[in-house]
Structures are given as C-alpha cells and as structure tokens.
Design an enzyme around this catalytic site. Structure first.
Site, mmCIF file in Angstrom:
data_model
loop_
_atom_site.group_PDB
_atom_site.id
_atom_site.type_symbol
_atom_site.label_atom_id
_atom_site.label_comp_id
_atom_site.label_asym_id
_atom_site.label_seq_id
_atom_site.Cartn_x
_atom_site.Cartn_y
_atom_site.Cartn_z
ATOM 1 N N GLY A 69 9.784 -1.502 0.742
ATOM 2 C CA GLY A 69 10.574 -0.596 1.908
ATOM 3 C C GLY A 69 9.547 0.063 2.733
ATOM 4 O O GLY A 69 10.080 0.667 3.563
ATOM 5 N N LYS A 72 6.036 -3.487 5.305
ATOM 6 C CA LYS A 72 4.663 -4.279 5.168
ATOM 7 C C LYS A 72 4.650 -5.411 6.237
ATOM 8 O O LYS A 72 3.788 -5.741 6.852
ATOM 9 C CB LYS A 72 4.473 -4.979 3.848
ATOM 10 N N CYS A 406 5.310 15.155 -16.434
ATOM 11 C CA CYS A 406 6.098 15.090 -15.074
ATOM 12 C C CYS A 406 6.076 13.315 -15.231
ATOM 13 O O CYS A 406 5.341 12.637 -15.054
ATOM 14 C CB CYS A 406 4.887 15.450 -13.914
HETATM 15 P P1 ADP Z 1 8.474 -4.236 2.682
HETATM 16 O O1 ADP Z 1 7.998 -5.638 2.893
HETATM 17 O O2 ADP Z 1 7.188 -3.406 2.572
HETATM 18 O O3 ADP Z 1 9.358 -3.835 1.377
HETATM 19 P P2 ADP Z 1 10.022 -4.376 5.225
HETATM 20 O O4 ADP Z 1 8.763 -4.959 5.891
HETATM 21 O O5 ADP Z 1 10.619 -5.105 4.549
HETATM 22 O O6 ADP Z 1 9.517 -3.653 3.766
HETATM 23 O O7 ADP Z 1 10.370 -3.033 5.922
HETATM 24 C C1 ADP Z 1 11.404 -2.354 5.516
HETATM 25 C C2 ADP Z 1 12.200 -1.658 6.492
HETATM 26 O O8 ADP Z 1 11.487 -0.800 7.322
HETATM 27 C C3 ADP Z 1 12.698 -2.661 7.570
HETATM 28 O O9 ADP Z 1 14.039 -2.645 7.781
HETATM 29 C C4 ADP Z 1 11.636 -2.580 8.840
HETATM 30 O O10 ADP Z 1 12.458 -2.847 10.039
HETATM 31 C C5 ADP Z 1 11.732 -0.985 8.729
HETATM 32 N N1 ADP Z 1 10.462 -0.456 9.170
HETATM 33 C C6 ADP Z 1 9.199 -1.043 9.285
HETATM 34 N N2 ADP Z 1 8.246 -0.177 9.952
HETATM 35 C C7 ADP Z 1 9.125 0.816 10.565
HETATM 36 C C8 ADP Z 1 8.785 1.708 11.117
HETATM 37 N N3 ADP Z 1 7.418 1.990 11.637
HETATM 38 N N4 ADP Z 1 9.531 2.630 11.559
HETATM 39 C C9 ADP Z 1 10.933 2.439 11.253
HETATM 40 N N5 ADP Z 1 11.392 1.643 10.693
HETATM 41 C C10 ADP Z 1 10.437 0.517 10.040
HETATM 42 ZN ZN ZN Z 2 7.615 16.147 -12.118
HETATM 43 MG MG MG Z 3 8.336 -7.547 2.154
#
Ligand code: ADP
Ligand code: ZN
Ligand code: MG
Length: 546
Positions: A69, A72, A406
């Site tokens: 999330g 990446k 913690c």
């Molecule tokens: P990961 O692969 O790290 O789990 P994702 O690439 O799927 O994460 O991205 C998770 C969410 O965050 C997506 O909905 C993406 O559009 C959003 N996102 C990524 N970078 C940004 C940013 N700089 N600002 C706002 N939203 C972002």
């Molecule tokens: Zn704690």
């Molecule tokens: Mg991913």
C-alpha cells in the site's frame, strides 16, 4: 565466511544509498514531475518514491522495500511513462496484473500483459510492440512462468535489447526469488539470467518483505549483489495494536465481537479476518443473527457475489466484511477503522499486511488480534509443509504471548527496523497500560509436561496440545494423568501460554500425523529437551502467571 561476505555486500548497498537520490535536477526531473500531475493526477510523491525513480532512471539496480500500500508500482510506472522504450514488469499473479492494467487504463497509459491465458491476438500485439519504435505501449506485464516457457518472448526481448528498446525490468514481489521468503516460487529462479542476458538494463525489485537474509539471497539470485537497497519505514503511527484473549466459549467470544462492533466501532467500518472458509461463513451467520450488518468474503464465492459484497461494504451497507485472507488484493477503502483477527495470522508478514488495511487515510484505527493457543495449532497443520511455515507462525505466536513489550517494537524488530519505545505514543495495548516485567522460570513446568508425555508414549498414545493440557489440569481421560504432577495453581490460560512458549523456544515440538480426513498436531519433546531435563537449567518467560 559467507555471512561476512553478505555483511560486506549489505554495507556496500548502504553506502551507495547515501548518495543523494532525492535531487530534483536530473535531466528527467521536469518530465517526471509533469507526468506525475498530468497523467497520474498525484500531487506529491511519498517516502522513497523519488529516490527509487531517480536511481532506476540512472540505470542503477535497486531493491525497494516498502510496506504494502506504500506505492511501489508508481516507482516503475512513472519512469515508464516518461521513457521512450519498454518496461517489463514481472509479477507472480494474473490477478495482480489485471489490477494494475485496470488502473493504468484509467489514466490512459498503454500497458499489456502476457500469461498462459493470453489469446493469440494479444500475444501478437505485445510481440510487435517490443520491436516497433512507434508503439505507444509503455509497460508489458508478464509472469515468470511465461518468460521461462516462451522462447519466442525471450528472443523478442533480446531483439528489443539490441535495438535499445528495453528500458528496464521491474520485478514485483521480488522476495519470491528467495527460498527463505514466505512464498518462494521456483519460476522466479529463471530471472537469474536477466542480468547476463541484458547487461546494463537495470532491475528494480519490489517487495514488502524485509529481512536482510532474504534481500541478500534475492540479490544473489538476480546477480545484482551489492545493489542499492532502499527501505521505507514499516511504522504506521495511526494504527493502535492490541491482542486480546479470545474466549474459549463461542458465545462469549461472539459477545466480545458484538460489543466491539456495537460500541467501540459503532458506525465505523472494518474487516474481520478468519482462517477458514467455514469459519468465515459461520461467523457471518452468527453476527447477522445478532443484528450486525456483515458480508462474507472468501475464495469459493462467485466473483459477482464477491464484488457485490465489496461494494456493499464500500458504500456502508455492511459495517464489516468477515473474510479469509482472499480478501485483500485491490482493497481501496481509506477509512477502514478496525481490523479484527478472529484467529491469528500465519506469519508476521501476513499480520502486518492484513492489519495494515486499516487507517489508510491516516486516521486512528485499531488492529485487534483475538488470540487462543488452539487456533495456532489449527493453523500449524495448514502451514507445516511449507519450509518456513512453522517458523513464521511461531513468530506470530510469540507476538501474541508477549505481555509487556511495545507491539510496535515487536513489529519493527521483525522487519529489522530500529525502534525507540517512546515513538509508540501509547498506540498499543502495552504502552497504554504498561505492566511490570515479571520473569518466571517455567523449566519445572516443562519437566512436568515431559512426564505426562512420557507416560503417554509408554501407553502408546499421542497427545494433542488440548489433551496434554487436560492431563496437566486433571481433566480428560484419567489414564493420561500423572499422579506425581500437581495440578497447576494458575489458570488454564497461563498453562496454555507456557505450552506456547515452550513450543516457540524448541522445548516442545509439534509432531504431525495424517488421519483419513485431516492432519493432526501432537506435541512431543522438542530439540532442546536435554537442556530442560537438567535441573539447573532455567527457561525464563516474561509472563505473569495468574
Ligand atoms: P504497493 O504495491 O506498494 O502495495 P501500490 O503501488 O499498489 O502499493 O499503491 C497503493 C495505492 O497508493 C494505489 O492506489 C496508488 O495509486 C496510491 N499511490 C501511490 N503513490 C501515491 C502518491 N504519491 N500519492 C497518492 N497516492 C499514491
Ligand atoms: Zn507501544
Ligand atoms: Mg504492489
């Protein structure tokens, strides 16, 4: 020797990372900024996104470790958009790729995917795009299996490389390369040839799994030893972590959940994770009978039904979804206020990821685990065939058994991040209500349990954890009890905690047997039994027996 070399390589990675990758005066910086706003409609980059993009645009090999999330995908999608050639994205699952293609389609970025299921037409388009300088396709998603099996694709890649159309590789879930990872995939081995086959084409590996051992292994596998490793923090300051004793009695447990959903989380949205499909369905029925609006979600439900459940949850018609871990991919709800684990997760990685779906909007949210030892032994029969399955499960068990640390520090140390206790800001049960550390030597109890086990062996019976505890507490078949072993003066919960602690630390060991319908976990003496039998040996457990 190997360890020394690994350390040296990791140090090298860290020293490269000191170079300032955050600068905004690279030749691509302006394009990058513009495409971020115009194409992706994003105002600001998140932690480590810019350094990753700058490094990969500078043709460095990079491993990016960032929690799920964290964002990446943008780290290769944005560079792909501002580059002339093609980015190859290796991803383990078709569903993950479909998710991404869908997202890219929404912002009008041309991307395609190749998998065993691709039709001829699509394959042709992709193969052509690899060579056609005028193609507007920027990203090609492919499974490692497809790469390993398709000579045609690999030969096209080679041609693309020769004509300088191959910009870079992004390898998602890159920990799948390592056997130490929680989901090793043999097909990822094939990726080891990329570096020698396409010298100079940078590789970006992405993962949410951090242990140095795995990262070093991945570097070796991909032949990018000593590459730049960027590591984002795993701390989620707005998440409140809590572990509760799960009542053994079903109705008492339901009362607890009902109380949480009707009071503390009244009008709030959340997820309740269970282990099995059966559990998910049962719990959904029980909660509905209590007048709580919940939906059920697991892999055996029809896709249409699942998306209906999902949209009812998004729109607030359901307060919570009772789900197996099949509920995860593509969840995009910022205001998830609670994640309750009705049963422990199978690893800390899983727990972090599942609980991490709470509070994406940065507001305070709760992650509660309902812990009972028998649940752990139910899970163990599902994961023990996995090379590191039990090891991972026991880390989760240790997290639940801990009475004073913690919760954040436990998570941080799991992800090998340094941690200062005050950073928690009372956002976990133990920091909110600190308990005095109390050590108890459980070695005498361990020896008592051994006596019970020995008697069972002599009468050719095996003991499950439940039967072992019963015998200890003077319950169950009298033939299994040992008269010289006194009934504990502390609660069954404390007794369970001791058994759990002895398993985590190798004094007891699970012993799996197959019956006609299931796998059963019995307990036997563990590899450290000889130590425990020495009367001078202590087994110190930070636990207040009650
Ligand atoms: P990961 O692969 O790290 O789990 P994702 O690439 O799927 O994460 O991205 C998770 C969410 O965050 C997506 O909905 C993406 O559009 C959003 N996102 C990524 N970078 C940004 C940013 N700089 N600002 C706002 N939203 C972002
Ligand atoms: Zn704690
Ligand atoms: Mg991913």
């Amino acid at each position: 020797k190997e360890k020394l070399r690994d350390d040296a390589l990791l140090r090298k990675s860290l020293s490269i990372s000191k170079k300032d990758w955050n600068k905004e005066d690279f030749s691509w910086s302006r394009d990058l900024k513009k495409a971020l706003k115009d194409v992706f409609k994003i105002d600001k980059l998140r932690e480590l996104q810019l350094p990753t993009m700058n490094a990969i645009m500078s043709n460095e090999d990079v491993i990016l470790i960032m929690p799920t999330g964290g964002g990446k995908s943008l780290c290769y999608q944005l560079p792909a958009v501002i580059s002339k050639g093609i980015t190859i994205v290796v991803s383990p699952l078709v569903s993950l790729m479909e998710d991404q293609l869908h997202g890219l389609q929404k912002v009008n970025v041309q991307a395609r995917m190749l998998s065993a299921k691709s039709d001829k037409e699509n394959v042709k388009t992709v193969m052509n795009a690899l060579l056609d300088k005028k193609s507007d396709i920027k990203l090609i998603y492919v499974t490692p299996e497809y790469m390993a099996k398709s000579n045609r694709f690999m030969s096209k890649l080679q041609k693309a490389f020769e004509t300088k159309r191959l910009d870079r590789f992004a390898i998602d879930e890159v920990h799948c390369c390592s056997q130490w990872g929680h989901d090793f995939r043999p097909d990822y081995k094939f990726l080891g040839i990329l570096k020698s086959m396409f010298p100079g084409v940078p590789i970006l590996g992405l993962t949410a799994t951090a242990p140095a051992k795995i990262i070093v292994d991945v570097q070796k596998m991909l032949d990018i030893q000593g590459c730049l490793v960027l590591r984002a923090t795993f701390n989620r300051p707005n998440l409140y972590y809590e572990v509760r004793r799960k009542p053994a009695d079903k109705d008492t447990c339901l009362d607890m959940i009902e109380n949480l959903l009707k009071n503390r989380f009244k009008d709030k949205s959340g997820i309740i994770y269970t282990t099995t499909i059966k559990d998910a369905e049962q719990l959904t029925r029980y909660l509905r009978a209590l007048g709580i609006k919940v939906g059920c979600y697991h892999a055996m439900l029809e896709a249409d039904y699942r998306s209906e459940v999902y949209s009812k949850w998004i729109s607030g018609k359901y307060q919570a979804v009772v789900a197996t871990i099949a509920f995860g991919l593509g969840i995009d709800k910022p205001d998830v206020r609670f994640v309750i684990h009705h049963c422990v997760s199978k690893s800390m990685e899983n727990f972090y990821q599942e609980s991490g779906r709470a509070g994406r909007d940065g507001k305070k949210s709760a992650c509660i685990v309902l812990f009972r030892l028998p649940d752990v032994f139910k899970l163990s029969t599902m994961v023990f065939q996995d090379k590191v399955g039990l090891q991972n499960l026991y880390k989760m068990l240790a997290y639940c058994l801990d009475q004073t640390s913690c919760r954040r520090s436990l998570i941080a140390s799991h992800f090998e991040e340094s941690w200062t206790r005050t950073d928690c800001a009372e956002m976990c049960d133990h920091c909110k209500k600190p308990k005095k550390e109390k050590q108890v030597d459980v070695a005498p109890y361990c020896r008592q349990l051994y006596e019970i086990l020995t008697k069972a062996v002599q009468s050719e019976t095996r003991l499950t954890a439940l039967k072992l505890l019963d015998a200890w507490y003077g319950k169950g078949a009298s033939a299994l009890r040992v008269s010289s072993v006194p009934t504990p003066k502390f609660t069954r919960e404390s007794g369970e905690a001791i058994v759990g602690y002895l398993v985590v630390n190798g004094y007891l060991q699970e012993d799996f047997h197959f019956s006609a319908y299931s796998t059963i976990s019995y307990l036997k003496r563990g590899p450290k039994a000889a130590l425990a039998l020495d009367k001078a040996h202590q087994i110190l457990f930070n636990y207040e027996l009650h």
